[in-house]
Every structure is written in C-alpha cells, then in structure tokens.
Design a protein around this motif. Sequence first.
Motif, PDB file in Angstrom:
ATOM      1  N   LYS A  34      23.467   8.628 -39.060  1.00 22.49           N
ATOM      2  CA  LYS A  34      24.674   8.457 -39.728  1.00 22.49           C
ATOM      3  C   LYS A  34      25.574   9.739 -39.879  1.00 22.49           C
ATOM      4  O   LYS A  34      26.512   9.506 -39.651  1.00 22.49           O
ATOM      5  N   ALA A  43      17.690   7.020 -39.807  1.00 28.02           N
ATOM      6  CA  ALA A  43      19.174   6.277 -40.006  1.00 28.02           C
ATOM      7  C   ALA A  43      19.925   7.119 -40.789  1.00 28.02           C
ATOM      8  O   ALA A  43      21.282   7.391 -40.364  1.00 28.02           O
ATOM      9  N   GLU A  44      19.319   7.902 -41.831  1.00 20.85           N
ATOM     10  CA  GLU A  44      20.615   8.855 -42.720  1.00 20.85           C
ATOM     11  C   GLU A  44      20.801  10.165 -41.730  1.00 20.85           C
ATOM     12  O   GLU A  44      21.839  10.407 -41.736  1.00 20.85           O
ATOM     13  N   ASP A  93      14.625   6.163 -45.184  1.00 12.43           N
ATOM     14  CA  ASP A  93      14.770   5.956 -43.911  1.00 12.43           C
ATOM     15  C   ASP A  93      15.551   7.366 -43.512  1.00 12.43           C
ATOM     16  O   ASP A  93      16.678   7.161 -43.332  1.00 12.43           O
ATOM     17  N   LEU A 125      18.638   6.275 -30.198  1.00 15.63           N
ATOM     18  CA  LEU A 125      19.784   5.605 -30.957  1.00 15.63           C
ATOM     19  C   LEU A 125      21.024   6.027 -30.447  1.00 15.63           C
ATOM     20  O   LEU A 125      21.957   5.086 -30.359  1.00 15.63           O
TER      21      LEU A 125
END
Length: 357
Positions: free
Chosen positions: A348, A344-345, A341, A25
């Motif tokens: 972020k 993704a958390e 998710d 990512l």
Amino acid sequence: MKKKIMFTGGGSAGHVTVNLALIPLFRQEGWAVEYIGSVNGIERELVSPLPDVAYFPISTGKLRRYLDWQNAKDPFRIAKGVYQAYRLIRRRKPDIVFSKGGFVSVPVVIGAWLNRVPVIIHESDITPGLANRIAIPMAEAVCTTFPEAAAHIGKGKGRHVGAVIRNELKQGSAAAGRKLCGFTPGRPVLLVMGGSLGAQSINRAVRQALPELTEAFQVVHLCGKGQLDPALTVPGYCQFEYIRDELPDVLAMSDLVITRAGSNSIFEFLSLRKPMLLIPLTRQQSRGDQILNAHSFEKAGYAEVLEEEGLSPQTLLERVRALHAHRDAYVSAMASGQKTDALAEVFKLIKETAKSR
C-alpha cells in the motif's frame, strides 16, 4: 499507461526475499515490473526465472569495512554502476524504486535520486547496514522490521511494518517434503540452514554430531553452494546446496530449525512457528546485526541462542535437545506474538508514494 516499479537488492538471498514477496502483487495489479541487480549475484539467479520481470545487470563494488586490495578498484565499479543505473532509470522511466539493500542497491538509489524518482527502502535488521545508511537520505520512506530500528532512521522516514513474509512459504506440504528427502512420518525433522551461502562452522558441527542427532531426528541440511559432502551417507540425513521451489514443503515438515540470525529468515520461521536455535555471525564476521536479532528473539521466547565462539558438536547437541524438550513453550510464545500484515502495508505504501509523485 500502466504503472512501473523497479526493484533492487542483492548480494545474499536475504536482500531479495522481500522483493520476491512483493513482485507477484504488482504483477497481479497489472504493473510493469523490472529489476536492477548485479551481473553474477544470487539476485539474478532468483529473479531471472520470474515471468514478465525484466532484469538489468549493472556494475557493482562491495562496500567493505576491512582492508582489501579490491577496495582500490571498487570506487570505479560503483561509479560505473551509478552511471549505468542513472541511464537505465532515465530510459525505463519507473514510477518508483523499491530497494531491499545490499551493495548493488546503492548505485540504483543514487540513480533514482538523480532522476527524481521516489525510493522506498526496506531495512530488516535493528541497525541499518552500510548500503542502507548511505541510501536512507535519498529515500522517501524506510520500512523497518524491528521497532528498535526507528532510532537509527532519519526523523519522519521510518515506518515500522513488521516482517514481510512470502505467501508461498505458508502453502507447503509436509508429505511432499518427506518424499523429497526420503523421510518417514512420526520422527521429528531438524532443518539446518546456514543462509544462502552456507555456514562452514555450522556445517562442520552438524556433520560431526550426526551420529547422535540422527538417533532422535531426521536431518535436512541446506549447506550452501559448493559445500555438499557426497561421501556422507547417513540414514535419516539429507543434504542440498540450496532449494527454492521445494522450500515451503521442507519448512512444512520441519519441527525445529538451526540457522543463522538473518532477519528475513528468522521472521519467516517465526511466522511458521518453528522453534529455532540461532547461531549468529560473530562481530568479527559482520557488523553485529545478527547478534542483536538473535537476542531480541531469545528475549521474546522464540529461540535459543548459541554464540559461534561456543559452538561445538557437543554444545550443538545439548541446545537442540533442550529446544526440542521445550518446543511447546516456544510455539506458544510465537503464537501469541505480534501479528501484522506487513506485506499488505508495504504494498500500500509503495502504491501511495508512486501515485502522489
């Protein structure tokens, strides 16, 4: 100037898998990615093949809870590792450090703290391991897999995110897995995985039970480094020390799993809805975290638990047969479980923390 993240974590595959999920990512968003690990640990083997990820080895010492003559040397190894990590971080200037834990992570977290580089930690288990307990006071935030872990994290630092799952695990081909193992369609597949280093007690019980197991199942056995048995040639049985690239395919073809109860692995099986027979490490072999993990999954209806003290070829057979007989109930419970998710958390949170530096 592009942002830079430095990862650390090692000693076992479980202390690397979350990092492996996050690294692509950051590379996709143009970050520079670096990794600090041990000289000879499994993390070097797993990370070194990744393109555009610089790997820096440092000295490490194991944080033991038992008497061992190596304990006299380890403080010096750890001190050397702290010095090396401090110098590396000062020179490489990362915007943030992400730690998955394991004994190699302690010098890195200390080195980051001394350089005033923010650190985010990931804790997979209900109770933090010794390395993370040492590192938590120096971290900005601690991402947890189990909500119960909040009670063991400093006030205001804990962030329950759930399980971080590698996206590639969901891309496997059952047909490719059967081709790899020489298995045929139509017969259920039992995956045995005792962890990246293997589990001798599980290996022994499985191999002794093979004549009965292979009457009903095709068995793929990830037995750990140095634990292959070349003399064992049983139809419907395939063994490997460890697999990496083909793991999604093997998981895709598997119907049931026998495994330890390391958090990362069992949450991966949960996400793929694979009914599990969990055989956790005993309290004599560990700090008891796997026992807590296993019974949490048993209570949720995701798994059967067989304590190692009760492990034998016969009890293994009985539990596997019961797991298979009730597999639909386990799959249904897993399908209705909490969905987040987490990948993704965490991604972020890391970016926001680096940005606010």
